[in-house]
Design a protein around this motif. Structure first.
Motif, PDB file in Angstrom:
ATOM      1  N   THR A 147       2.075  -5.316  -9.806  1.00 11.96           N
ATOM      2  CA  THR A 147       2.581  -6.463  -9.047  1.00 11.96           C
ATOM      3  C   THR A 147       2.942  -7.603 -10.004  1.00 11.96           C
ATOM      4  O   THR A 147       2.169  -7.956 -10.896  1.00 11.96           O
ATOM      5  CB  THR A 147       1.550  -6.967  -8.020  1.00 11.96           C
TER       6      THR A 147
ATOM      7  N   ARG B 278      -7.437  -2.276  -3.224  1.00  7.61           N
ATOM      8  CA  ARG B 278      -6.619  -1.098  -2.943  1.00  7.61           C
ATOM      9  C   ARG B 278      -6.063  -0.478  -4.234  1.00  7.61           C
ATOM     10  O   ARG B 278      -5.342   0.501  -4.182  1.00  7.61           O
ATOM     11  CB  ARG B 278      -5.466  -1.466  -2.017  1.00  7.61           C
TER      12      ARG B 278
ATOM     13  N   ILE C  86      -3.782  -1.478  -6.299  1.00  6.78           N
ATOM     14  CA  ILE C  86      -2.322  -1.518  -6.350  1.00  6.78           C
ATOM     15  C   ILE C  86      -1.913  -2.102  -7.693  1.00  6.78           C
ATOM     16  O   ILE C  86      -2.245  -3.248  -8.011  1.00  6.78           O
ATOM     17  CB  ILE C  86      -1.763  -2.364  -5.190  1.00  6.78           C
TER      18      ILE C  86
ATOM     19  N   VAL D 182      -4.950  -6.484  -3.005  1.00  7.90           N
ATOM     20  CA  VAL D 182      -4.277  -5.757  -4.095  1.00  7.90           C
ATOM     21  C   VAL D 182      -5.299  -5.162  -5.059  1.00  7.90           C
ATOM     22  O   VAL D 182      -5.175  -4.008  -5.493  1.00  7.90           O
ATOM     23  CB  VAL D 182      -3.297  -6.693  -4.831  1.00  7.90           C
TER      24      VAL D 182
ATOM     25  N   SER E  36       0.829  -1.212   0.000  1.00  9.99           N
ATOM     26  CA  SER E  36       0.000   0.000   0.000  1.00  9.99           C
ATOM     27  C   SER E  36       0.862   1.260   0.000  1.00  9.99           C
ATOM     28  O   SER E  36       0.507   2.265  -0.613  1.00  9.99           O
ATOM     29  CB  SER E  36      -0.919   0.017   1.222  1.00  9.99           C
TER      30      SER E  36
ATOM     31  N   LYS F  93       6.136  -3.527  -8.624  1.00  7.56           N
ATOM     32  CA  LYS F  93       6.219  -4.119  -7.288  1.00  7.56           C
ATOM     33  C   LYS F  93       6.427  -5.619  -7.482  1.00  7.56           C
ATOM     34  O   LYS F  93       5.469  -6.370  -7.658  1.00  7.56           O
ATOM     35  CB  LYS F  93       4.949  -3.807  -6.501  1.00  7.56           C
TER      36      LYS F  93
END
Length: 252
Positions: free
Chosen positions: A142, A137, A139, A134, A80, A87
């Motif tokens: 990844t 949020r 994100i 993930v 986060s 990432k």
């Protein structure tokens, strides 16, 4: 076993020094973030120290799982906070590849998957929790880079193929071994909808390093475009597979 584990940890720390393994470091922990500037954060996981015992991995609740609650909460928090374009989650066990811990009788399972393509069970429950986090949020960027199965492959995970679909698509790249026996490709577990896009593995078990099947991975990020290019290579550097990922794009 505890004595053996303590000696193994000391040998590892002496061979591969890390600040978190120095005497006095809290728990001598391995999991950490390696921040490489605005384009890359690497989240190094420890999927052995805090895990539960190997089992049939079919339980409907599993609070400890493969990461342990503290490490899972840490990973959520650090993902986060990350503002890096990419990432990379460096995991020592694969996500959707079935890794039994025995070839005799009814096996227990070493990694996350257990071969049941239905709803998440056992250690899969923690991974489902993380993937859902993930997604919700929002994100981005990844990518999973995993090991342990002694061959090389690339899997793309897609909710439309999965029994558990509350996540965004992602890639998992597997590479290894270097200087160890090679093994046939692992079976895939359909819970998170993996598609094996590439694999190179022997058909026999424990092929000597002298027989080939030794692999490593390489990842490059273009400083201008932010593109992440992953290459799976033979031990002599020959490129076997290449995948280019675009920054900020979901479902690639």
């Amino acid at each position: 076993m505890d004595v053996l584990a303590a000696r193994a940890r000391r040998a590892f720390a002496e061979y591969f020094p890390m600040s978190t393994l120095r005497p006095g470091a809290r728990e001598g922990r391995v999991y950490r973030v390696l921040r490489q500037g605005p384009l890359l954060d690497v989240f190094v996981l420890d999927m052995r120290t805090y895990r539960n015992a190997n089992s049939a991995n079919g339980q409907t609740t599993d609070p400890q799982g493969i990461l342990g609650r503290e490490q899972l909460d840490w990973l959520k928090r650090e993902l986060s906070r990350s503002r890096a374009v990419w990432k990379v989650i460096a995991a020592d066990m694969p996500i959707g590849l079935v890794v039994p811990d025995s070839t005799e009788g009814k096996p227990n399972f070493e990694a996350v998957a257990q071969g049941d393509p239905g709803a998440p069970l056992g250690r899969e429950l923690q991974i489902a929790e993380l993937l859902r986090f993930v997604k919700h949020r929002r994100i981005t960027g990844t990518v999973w880079m995993t090991a342990d199965v002694h061959h090389t492959s690339a899997q793309h995970y897609q909710p439309s193929r999965a029994a558990f679909s509350d996540f965004e698509p992602f890639w998992e790249f597997v590479s290894g071994p270097l200087n160890a026996g090679a093994f046939p490709a692992s079976a895939l577990d359909g819970t998170f909808g993996p598609e094996r896009v590439f694999v190179k593995a022997p058909t026999a078990a424990n092929v000597s390093p002298a027989g080939g099947y030794q692999f490593f991975g390489e990842a490059d990020i273009d400083g201008d475009s932010g593109e992440l290019t992953v290459r799976l290579r033979e031990q002599d550097g020959t490129v076997l597979f290449t995948q280019v990922l675009q920054p900020g794009r979901v479902g690639q």
